[in-house]
Structure formats: C-alpha cells, structure tokens
Scaffold this motif. Structure first.
Motif, PDB file in Angstrom:
ATOM      1  N   TYR A 222       0.968  -1.192   0.028  1.00  0.00           N
ATOM      2  CA  TYR A 222       0.098   0.064   0.104  1.00  0.00           C
ATOM      3  C   TYR A 222       0.903   1.408   0.034  1.00  0.00           C
ATOM      4  O   TYR A 222       2.194   1.220   0.572  1.00  0.00           O
TER       5      TYR A 222
ATOM      6  N   GLN B  56       0.568   5.666   1.148  1.00  0.00           N
ATOM      7  CA  GLN B  56      -0.109   6.521   1.812  1.00  0.00           C
ATOM      8  C   GLN B  56       0.717   7.726   1.704  1.00  0.00           C
ATOM      9  O   GLN B  56       1.990   8.005   2.071  1.00  0.00           O
TER      10      GLN B  56
ATOM     11  N   ARG C 215      -3.166  11.031   4.477  1.00  0.00           N
ATOM     12  CA  ARG C 215      -4.323  10.384   3.874  1.00  0.00           C
ATOM     13  C   ARG C 215      -4.435   9.068   4.100  1.00  0.00           C
ATOM     14  O   ARG C 215      -3.712   8.372   4.974  1.00  0.00           O
TER      15      ARG C 215
ATOM     16  N   LEU D  26      -5.037   4.854   2.919  1.00  0.00           N
ATOM     17  CA  LEU D  26      -4.023   4.090   1.984  1.00  0.00           C
ATOM     18  C   LEU D  26      -4.553   3.729   0.734  1.00  0.00           C
ATOM     19  O   LEU D  26      -5.790   3.434   0.481  1.00  0.00           O
TER      20      LEU D  26
END
Lengths: 109, 117
Positions: A35, A37, A41, A43
C-alpha cells in the motif's frame, strides 16, 4: 506486535532512479499486499501477490515474494516526484492484515 | 470502483465528549469492515473487525466500551469514541472488504483526524 518489518525506514532518491523497498515477515501467509500512503491520507492499494506467486508486475511496480525467506520486495522503476509517500507491506494470514512499519520514500525532482 | 468514504475528515472536540466517525462503502457491499488507528509516523494498528449485523471483534488492548462499533448495514460502519481524552487523538482509518472479485483486498477510506483538547 507488527509482523512485518520493512527496510529501509527511509529512502531518498533522485527522480528517474529506481527505488527498492523490502519487507520481512514471520508467520505463514495467504498473500502479501503493498500500500501507499501520502501524508495525512488514507491508504491506496498497489498490488497483491499470493503465496504461490513469485513475481508480479503492475505498471512501474514490480513485487517479488520469497516464501522460503519470508520476504518481499517492491521495486518502483523510473521514479517520479509524485511517488513520494510512505509504503507499507501488509501480510494476510487469513483473518486480518498485519502492517509493516513502512518505508518513507522521498523522490527529489 | 471500490471506493470507501469517511466522515468527518477531521474533528476537534473537548475532553469528555463523544465523537462518531462514519465509514461507507460507496459502490460495493462490504461484508467486513475494519477500523485502524495510526499515530504520527507509525504504522496502522488494527483496532477491531466488524461484520454486518454482528458484534465487532476487538483486538487485544482495545477497550470495547470506549470504542463502540456499529455495522448496521453492508455499506455503513460507525466508530464512536466515547468520553474522548487527549491520548485518543490519532488518525482513524477504516477499510472495507467486499465479496466476489473484491475478496482478499481491503479498500481504505481517507481517514479521520481526531484531536481531543
């Protein structure tokens, strides 16, 4: 406790260079996911690799998985300033995701 | 597809008050929703897992009476931080997992920044 450990913790490169991040884990998994990020914010799911897969590509991303070493790597090729973010690996053992500590990638223009 | 929203995106409250955070799956039905907490420069810590219509499963060390989770429908889960204190200030992120082709992947909301004064 977190299962995943990522290295490096922070990585700073120039635009156009490749960035490689590594993730190690301890227990058996069904799949491993990466993921991204951006600061402050949520993911964004990048890629999922299953335990019976060894390598997967998606655009400029290449993920490898070595279940014998319990490790994975994420390669971002031809990096861009917009790739600046934190990158997390997450292992799925069947009932939940366990996140690594993350790698902070900075791509300098 | 597979969009998850959270509301509010940020909230500031006084110590002792309760705050409710909503998590919605906008274009798919979420069989399972997850709630995470993230402190600055740290990773995500799973707080609880909830399935529609049943009680949430809380991780060890997470107080169920303090963090109330309701998963009333396949598209909505709420997290209520009761009697919030400054140490509850954090970034709360939800995720949703669907069925079919969306199984195995969690789709994350944009997060809610909670500041307790």
């Amino acid at each position: 406790s977190q299962q995943g450990e990522e290295d490096p913790q922070a990585l700073s490169i120039q635009e156009g260079e490749n960035a490689t991040m590594n993730c190690s884990y301890k227990t058996s998994i069904n799949n491993l996911q990466w993921y991204r990020q951006n600061s402050g914010r949520g993911l964004v799911h990048l890629i999922l690799i299953r335990s019976n897969e060894r390598e997967k590509h998606s655009g400029r991303l290449r993920v490898t998985l070595d279940t014998s070493k319990k490790s994975s790597s994420l390669l971002i090729t031809a990096s861009r300033a917009a790739d600046t973010a934190s990158y997390f690996c997450a292992t799925d053992g069947g009932s939940r995701l366990t996140f690594g500590e993350g790698t902070q990638l900075t791509v300098n223009p | 597809g597979a969009v998850v929203s959270q509301h509010p995106s940020w909230v500031i409250c006084k110590s002792g008050t309760s705050v409710k955070i909503e998590c919605r799956s906008l274009d798919f039905q979420a069989t399972t929703m997850f709630w995470y907490r993230q402190f600055p420069k740290q990773s995500l810590m799973l707080m609880a897992t909830s399935n529609e219509g049943s009680k949430a499963t809380y991780e060890q060390g997470v107080e169920k009476d303090k963090f109330l989770i309701n998963h009333a429908s396949l598209t909505l889960s709420t997290l209520t931080v009761t009697s919030a204190h400054p140490e509850d200030s954090s970034f709360y992120i939800c995720s949703a997992e669907g069925g079919g082709a969306l199984t195995d992947t969690q789709y994350f909301g944009p997060g809610t920044r909670l500041t307790v004064l």
